[in-house]
Each structure stands twice: as structure tokens, then as C-alpha cells.
Design an enzyme around this catalytic site. Structure first.
Site, PDB file in Angstrom:
ATOM      1  N   ASP A 103       0.863  -1.181   0.000  1.00 11.00           N
ATOM      2  CA  ASP A 103       0.000   0.000   0.000  1.00 11.00           C
ATOM      3  C   ASP A 103       0.903   1.236   0.000  1.00 11.00           C
ATOM      4  OD1 ASP A 103      -2.298   1.521   0.027  1.00 11.00           O
ATOM      5  OD2 ASP A 103      -3.050   0.787   1.946  1.00 11.00           O
TER       6      ASP A 103
ATOM      7  N   GLU B 120       0.196   4.531   1.923  1.00 10.07           N
ATOM      8  CA  GLU B 120       0.146   5.508   3.016  1.00 10.07           C
ATOM      9  C   GLU B 120       1.281   5.313   4.027  1.00 10.07           C
ATOM     10  OE1 GLU B 120      -2.330   3.839   1.717  1.00 10.07           O
ATOM     11  OE2 GLU B 120      -4.010   5.197   1.318  1.00 10.07           O
TER      12      GLU B 120
ATOM     13  N   HIS C  95      -2.676   0.033  -3.789  1.00  8.45           N
ATOM     14  CA  HIS C  95      -3.185   1.369  -3.460  1.00  8.45           C
ATOM     15  C   HIS C  95      -3.993   1.948  -4.618  1.00  8.45           C
ATOM     16  CE1 HIS C  95      -3.348   5.451  -1.877  1.00  8.45           C
ATOM     17  NE2 HIS C  95      -2.907   5.886  -3.044  1.00  8.45           N
TER      18      HIS C  95
ATOM     19  N   HIS D 280      -1.214   1.199   6.922  1.00  6.78           N
ATOM     20  CA  HIS D 280      -1.620   2.328   7.761  1.00  6.78           C
ATOM     21  C   HIS D 280      -2.667   1.872   8.761  1.00  6.78           C
ATOM     22  CE1 HIS D 280      -5.251   2.247   5.315  1.00  6.78           C
ATOM     23  NE2 HIS D 280      -4.437   2.057   4.289  1.00  6.78           N
TER      24      HIS D 280
ATOM     25  N   HIS E  81      -7.318   5.058   7.658  1.00  9.74           N
ATOM     26  CA  HIS E  81      -8.652   4.799   7.095  1.00  9.74           C
ATOM     27  C   HIS E  81      -8.809   3.299   6.952  1.00  9.74           C
ATOM     28  CE1 HIS E  81      -6.167   4.597   3.477  1.00  9.74           C
ATOM     29  NE2 HIS E  81      -7.090   3.826   2.961  1.00  9.74           N
TER      30      HIS E  81
ATOM     31  N   GLU F 247      -7.436  -2.385   7.503  1.00  6.91           N
ATOM     32  CA  GLU F 247      -6.990  -3.139   6.325  1.00  6.91           C
ATOM     33  C   GLU F 247      -5.999  -4.223   6.727  1.00  6.91           C
ATOM     34  OE1 GLU F 247      -5.766  -0.396   3.193  1.00  6.91           O
ATOM     35  OE2 GLU F 247      -7.500   0.867   3.621  1.00  6.91           O
TER      36      GLU F 247
HETATM   37 ZN    ZN Z   1      -3.734   3.023   0.126  1.00  7.70          ZN
END
Ligand code: ZN
Length: 275
Positions: free
Chosen positions: A8, A10, A61, A105, A116, A134
Site C-alpha cells: 500500500d 500511506e 493502493h 496504515h 482509514h 486493512e
Molecule cells: Zn492506500
């Protein structure tokens, strides 16, 4: 030894705010792609030194077209593009020895750089009553294949979130969160060294890391940001909308059902108009 890297953006080294991760409007997005590719390469190099024979990198992402294919380590294969039935975990199956979650993240609603859960519509997500972001959701999916998640990289707070679910996991902390859009970042050189060090540490004790498992029957529950989103998500057959909590519940029969139903609920919820 066959490894799966879900990467990902972030939690990537040097990335602190949306200017690095938004492909349409991010003035630093081009740099973010380079940083993401460099983080993946650090892990791949160290994993190859530890005896990895096959490495699949799933760009995880946004539109999943971020990693610079031409700059990715030549020994790795890249899974890019979307949509995918299994999104961030597409391509994983029981043939893999371990999964690595790079650039991850923290979950929605808690501190951490760019926190998030999947999308802005999700306030909280649960598996069998356990709140998951996630990291937790994808680790549970891997667990249904018997695959352990042995490394997470990102800020100091995703390291904590990961350890709460998988105490033995190795954590490569490449930045310390100051706010949701600010962090103190290691230098490129130090971040690369930490990613390599923790990759080697993780693979040296792979036998000690258990897949994340939940008892059957599974229950997926999603609390949405507003009632209109929950109403849309509850159009998925088999779901139950609890109006008093705003939670939509579902009992998936297997890992395929778990991931696809989560995506279907969230994608439908995106169609709800707020104002
Ligand atoms: Zn992401």
C-alpha cells in the site's frame, strides 16, 4: 520459499500526506511512486538473501498502478491494475509461505498517518466482533489460506495495531506519526536498512509466526459513516442491517465470500448520496 507482498502507499517511507498518494491531484505523487518502489525493493533484496525463490508484489493502493514496473527488482513479479476480486490480496493462495504488508496504515478513526479502512464510507469493520482495519482484514483473509503475515511496514502506530493481532510479527517502523498528515521520517538510507533488517528478522523466525485465525462461522460487520450508505450495503443478499447501531452484518462461507462481499458492500455504499 514463495512470498506475497501487498504494498500500500500511506505507510511508505517519506510519505506523510495526500499530496504523495493521490494520482490525480498529488503534487508529490511522482515521488511517492519512487519511494513505494524503493521500499518494495528493499524487502525483496533482503528476502532473496534469505532464500526466497518466488516473490509476487501486489500493488495495493487506489487504482493499483503506482509501483514503477521498470524499476522493480528484476526477480519479482508485479500484479498491477484494478479492479480485482480480491483487491489488495489478489493472487494469494495456500502455495505461499508468508505474506508481507508493506506501506500499511492504521484503521479508520484512530491516529496514524493517513488512517482509514478501505474507503471513506467505513467507520468501523469487524470480523467476529474484533475491530479490524486493512491490516486485520487482509491478515484474516491470508489466515483462511493458512498463510502467516510476518512483516508490516509503516508508521509506529500501524506497528502497534499489527502486534495487537499478531504478537510475533516483525515491524519495520519507517516514520513516527505526529498527526494524521504529519510524521517524522527516517532518511531513505535508514528506512531501507530498517526494511531489510526486519525482513531478515521476520524470515529467520517464520516458523514461530502463526496465521491469524478466527473461529467459524465467520461474521463480517461493517459500521458505515451514515445510514444511507448502510441501506445501500444492505442490498447485498444475506446481509442484515441493524438500524440501532448502523451496522450491516454478514456470515461469509469462505475467504472468497468474505473478500467479495466486503467489496460489494463498500462499492454499493459509495452510491449513497449524503447531501
Ligand atoms: Zn492506500
Amino acid at each position: 520459499m514463495k512470498l506475497f507482498l501487498s504494498v500500500d502507499m500511506e505507510g511508505i517511507s517519506g510519505i506523510v500526506d495526500p499530496t504523495y498518494i493521490n494520482p490525480d491531484t498529488g503534487m508529490n505523487y511522482g515521488r511517492g511512486r519512487v519511494f513505494m518502489t524503493e521500499d518494495a525493493n528493499a524487502v525483496i533484496e533482503a528476502a532473496l538473501e534469505m532464500g526466497a525463490t518466488e516473490i509476487v508484489v501486489a500493488d495495493s493502493h487506489n487504482t493499483m498502478n503506482n509501483i514503477l514496473w521498470e524499476s522493480l527488482h528484476p526477480k519479482a513479479k508485479l500484479l498491477a491494475g484494478s479492479p480485482r476480486d480480491y483487491s489488495m490480496m489478489q493472487g494469494l493462495d495456500e502455495s505461499f509461505d508468508a505474506a508481507f504488508f508493506i506501506g500499511y496504515h492504521t484503521r479508520q478513526g484512530v491516529p496514524g498517518v493517513l488512517s482509514h479502512t478501505m474507503s471513506g464510507v467505513v467507520r468501523n469493520m469487524y470480523i467476529n466482533g474484533q475491530v479490524v482495519g486493512e491490516f486485520g482484514f487482509n491478515a484474516a483473509y491470508a489466515g483462511l489460506y493458512g498463510v502467516p503475515v510476518c512483516l508490516v511496514s509503516g508508521d509506529n502506530l500501524i506497528a502497534e495495531e499489527a502486534r495487537a493481532l499478531i504478537p510475533e510479527i516483525s515491524t519495520a517502523i519507517v516514520k513516527t506519526a505526529v498527526s494524521r498528515t504529519s510524521a517524522i521520517c527516517l532518511s531513505r538510507e535508514q528506512a531501507t536498512a530498517e526494511l531489510k533488517h526486519q525482513t531478515k528478522h521476520a524470515l529467520s523466525r517464520l516458523a514461530d509466526i502463526k496465521p491469524l485465525t478466527f473461529s467459524q462461522p465467520l461474521e463480517l460487520a461493517i459500521e458505515f459513516s451514515h445510514a444511507g450508505q448502510a441501506e445501500m450495503a444492505a442490498n447485498v443478499p444475506g446481509t442484515r442491517y441493524e438500524t440501532e447501531t448502523g451496522i450491516v452484518r454478514y456470515n461469509p462461507v469462505d475467504q472468497h465470500d468474505l473478500y467479495k462481499t466486503m467489496r460489494a458492500m463498500i462499492n454499493l455504499a459509495h452510491n449513497a448520496v449524503f447531501f
